[in-house]
Design an enzyme around this catalytic site. Structure first.
Site, PDB file in Angstrom:
ATOM      1  CG  HIS A 187      -1.586   1.262   1.457  1.00 13.42           C
ATOM      2  ND1 HIS A 187      -2.557   1.745   0.611  1.00 13.42           N
ATOM      3  CD2 HIS A 187      -1.407   2.215   2.391  1.00 13.42           C
ATOM      4  CE1 HIS A 187      -2.963   2.915   1.046  1.00 13.42           C
ATOM      5  NE2 HIS A 187      -2.285   3.225   2.119  1.00 13.42           N
ATOM      6  CD  GLU A 429       5.859  -9.541 -32.208  1.00 17.82           C
ATOM      7  OE1 GLU A 429       5.471  -9.452 -31.041  1.00 17.82           O
ATOM      8  OE2 GLU A 429       5.110  -9.792 -33.176  1.00 17.82           O
TER       9      GLU A 429
END
Lengths: 567, 92
Positions: A187, A429
């Site tokens: 948090h 890729e």
């Protein structure tokens, strides 16, 4: 004087100030046998309802102060209050003769401990939420309240910070957060990022020795805290803070100017974008165009594929925002990890090596043509560039191109609006493309290197696998060599090369990419100002020499060392 | 009783927002709904309990078994199946 504490970087930036300690008093939880178990269950229910109202109010206030996703923590906590397993367990305990405070505390601990034992760090962080809610309910039952108020701006220091402790904090009063416990997704980290202040967590028990009012220096980027700094250290830090602020202001101020090296070579800096809001943010950050428009946003979260009109409208809105700036659109890249409700691909052992992206499009040409037509329609009057994902073979590139050109001819023949000139490209890729770069360069107008996937396929290291993090560094010479090959083959035929993987926004990699001759860098909008600034600090001969040196090195680490020495 | 086995493809597995979506949906049905992590070999837990679902530890790629028993068991199963297949309606 001058003690250095090392922790985990939780939110970047530098701050200095006096410590304000938050030592949460331990709650004394009474233990007794309730006279009336049913009444006790009701008492718990009232406390839960009261806690729920408090959480709703906190969610609202937090949404205003720190944003919606931070407020989401309180909504998630509120869900615990009604969780059937937690409530059931607590009520069962009450019925066996335990008071509500103990019952809720014990039932909560049961789940908190289980969450703590999970391998996922984010989930372990949720155990703190369960305990935070437990504390709130118990305080309600006892009729007590623990508050925290800051009188002056300070560096907040605590063992750990729970959402409800920080909800009441005023952003302007907190200079930084430092906690003894906690991880990068706790948090504290999330709130600090929302507040835009530095935070360091996991500093250890030594942090709790620091007295109230002690001056500290907090480096959230490095994860370091200096307690009671010597005058020399303080002066040095203050200078770094000034330089940091100046650098950021300067980058922002120049973000809308082109990225030109010190010796006059221009590199295009554009944005990776996943939707309309992204595109607007991109322009604000100085993007000169879009180097990767991910089109999946139109296809996910639906029961049926989007029809031509829906797609056309969506693409039109995007092109309007970008005006005359180039937009490179990647055709549908789904499959494997990105599934949609209306295609059933069955189970694959290796989704990243499976039936996805262009492979699906070429097998379902009618649906592919819908996307191609929508792009051609929307692209009329704009600088449209279409690229195909996951191309492995020349045949795929040729077929996809043929389909696109066929649709363009069809639209024009029907007198429909259609992009007059457009470029066709492919993503790099898969290593086969780099290896056969010369042949591919005859088939397309451009290449865009997806370094994340290219690294995955070249080093056979699964993306997002924490055990393979070191192997997944796109600065590996094996990846750079492929980029070099593609650039050479492309430039020999007057074609251009962009990089749209994370590497493009990596300040350490930019000198290499520019030195390799990459024409365009496409990245997350937030990285654009910094990237342009890095380009401006380069000269082409030096960048080229660095790139050539890097290609001869043996590891990504060696490459990064070379870049560090260069700057 | 209706049951089915599904694969969870979401990046964060059956955690955080996907878990919330799952539990909120399950709560809408009268049937008793259990879910277990087949891959981890866990015991079945109450699909309407967010804490129980979170502690299942369902990661990306894990298989879960959903079983529904009660009046609207068929609808419940279909709805949950659709939610998992649609990857919980959005990013993690």
């Amino acid at each position: 004087m001058g003690t250095e504490l090392r922790g985990i970087p939780a939110a970047p930036g530098l701050a200095k100030g006096a410590v304000a300690r938050w030592d949460q008093p331990t709650l004394e939880i009474p233990s007794f046998v309730p006279l009336d178990a049913r009444a006790e269950v009701q008492r718990l229910a009232r406390a839960r309802r009261s806690a729920s109202s408090e959480l709703q109010a906190l969610a609202k206030r937090t949404a205003q102060q720190a944003g919606r996703s931070e407020a989401g923590v309180f909504e998630a906590q509120a869900m615990f209050l009604d969780d059937s397993a937690l409530v059931g367990r607590a009520e069962d305990l009450i019925l066996t003769g335990v008071n509500a405070e103990q019952a809720w505390q014990q039932a909560s601990e049961h789940f908190a401990v289980q969450l703590e034992a999970l391998p996922d760090e984010t989930l372990r962080a949720r155990s703190a939420d369960v305990r935070d809610v437990a504390r709130r309910v118990v305080e309600n039952l006892l009729g007590v309240r623990s508050q925290f108020r800051l009188e002056a701006p300070a560096v907040l220091l605590a063992r750990d910070l729970a959402p409800s402790q920080t909800a009441g904090l005023q952003r302007s009063m907190v200079l930084a957060f430092c906690t003894a416990e906690g991880g990068p997704t706790s948090h504290t980290a999330i709130l600090a990022k929302a507040f835009g202040i530095p935070a360091v967590v996991g500093l250890g028990a030594a942090l709790m020795e620091v007295a109230e009012g002690t001056p500290v220096l907090v480096d959230g980027t490095a994860g370091e805290v200096v307690v009671d700094p010597a005058p020399g250290a303080l002066a040095g830090f203050e200078r770094r803070m000034r330089e940091d602020d100046e650098r950021r202001a300067q980058e922002a101020g120049q973000a809308h100017l082109p990225a030109v090296t010190a010796d006059g070579h221009r590199v295009e800096v554009v944005a990776n974008v996943g939707g309309l809001e992204d595109a607007q943010a991109a322009l604000e950050n100085g993007a000169e165009g879009i180097g990767l428009l991910r089109t999946e946003f139109l296809f996910l979260n639906r029961d049926t594929p989007p029809d031509e009109a829906t797609q056309t409208r969506a693409y039109e809105a995007l092109f309007r925002v970008m005006g005359e700036r180039p937009v490179v659109v990647r055709t549908l890249d789904i499959g494997g990890d990105k599934e949609v409700a209306y295609y059933d691909f069955g189970r694959e052992a290796n989704p990243f090596l499976g039936f996805r992206a262009i492979r699906i499009s070429l097998e379902r040409p009618e649906e592919f043509k819908v996307q191609l037509r929508a792009l051609l329609r929307a692209g009329a009057g704009h600088d449209l560039r279409v690229m195909f994902p996951m191309v492995a073979t020349l045949e795929e590139a040729r077929r996809a191109r043929a389909l696109l050109e066929g649709e363009a001819r069809g639209l024009k023949a029907a007198g429909e609006p259609c992009a007059q000139r457009f470029q066709v490209g492919i993503m790099v890729e898969i290593p086969s493309v780099a290896l056969l770069a010369e042949a591919f360069a005859s088939e397309v107008e451009f290449f865009s290197v997806g370094t994340n996937d290219l690294t995955q396929y070249t080093l056979a290291a699964e993306r997002g696998n924490p055990r393979l993090a070191a192997l997944s560094d796109a600065c590996h010479p094996a990846v750079l060599l492929q980029i070099a090959r593609v650039v050479e083959a492309a430039h020999a035929r007057g074609k251009w090369v962009g990089v749209c993987g994370e590497l493009a926004g990596d300040p350490q990699a930019i000198p290499l990419l520019v030195g390799l001759g990459v024409d365009e860098l496409s990245m997350a909008s937030a990285s654009i100002p910094r990237a342009k600034s890095v380009v401006r600090g380069l000269t082409l001969p030096a960048a080229r020499a660095l790139a050539q040196r890097a290609l001869a090195l043996e590891s990504a680490a060696a490459v990064r060392e070379a870049v560090a020495a260069f700057s | 009783m209706q049951k089915t086995i599904l694969k969870v493809v979401n990046e964060v597995g059956l955690h955080a927002r996907p878990a919330s979506e799952f539990v909120k949906l399950a709560a809408q049905f009268k049937a008793s709904i259990l879910v277990r992590n087949v891959t981890a070999g866990s015991q079945p837990v109450d699909a309407k309990s967010i804490l129980s679902v979170l502690t299942l530890g369902v990661e990306q790629g894990h298989q879960i078994e959903i079983s529904c028993e009660g009046e609207d068991e068929q609808q419940a199963l279909e709805a949950l199946q659709a939610l998992v297949a649609a990857d919980f309606n959005g990013k993690p």
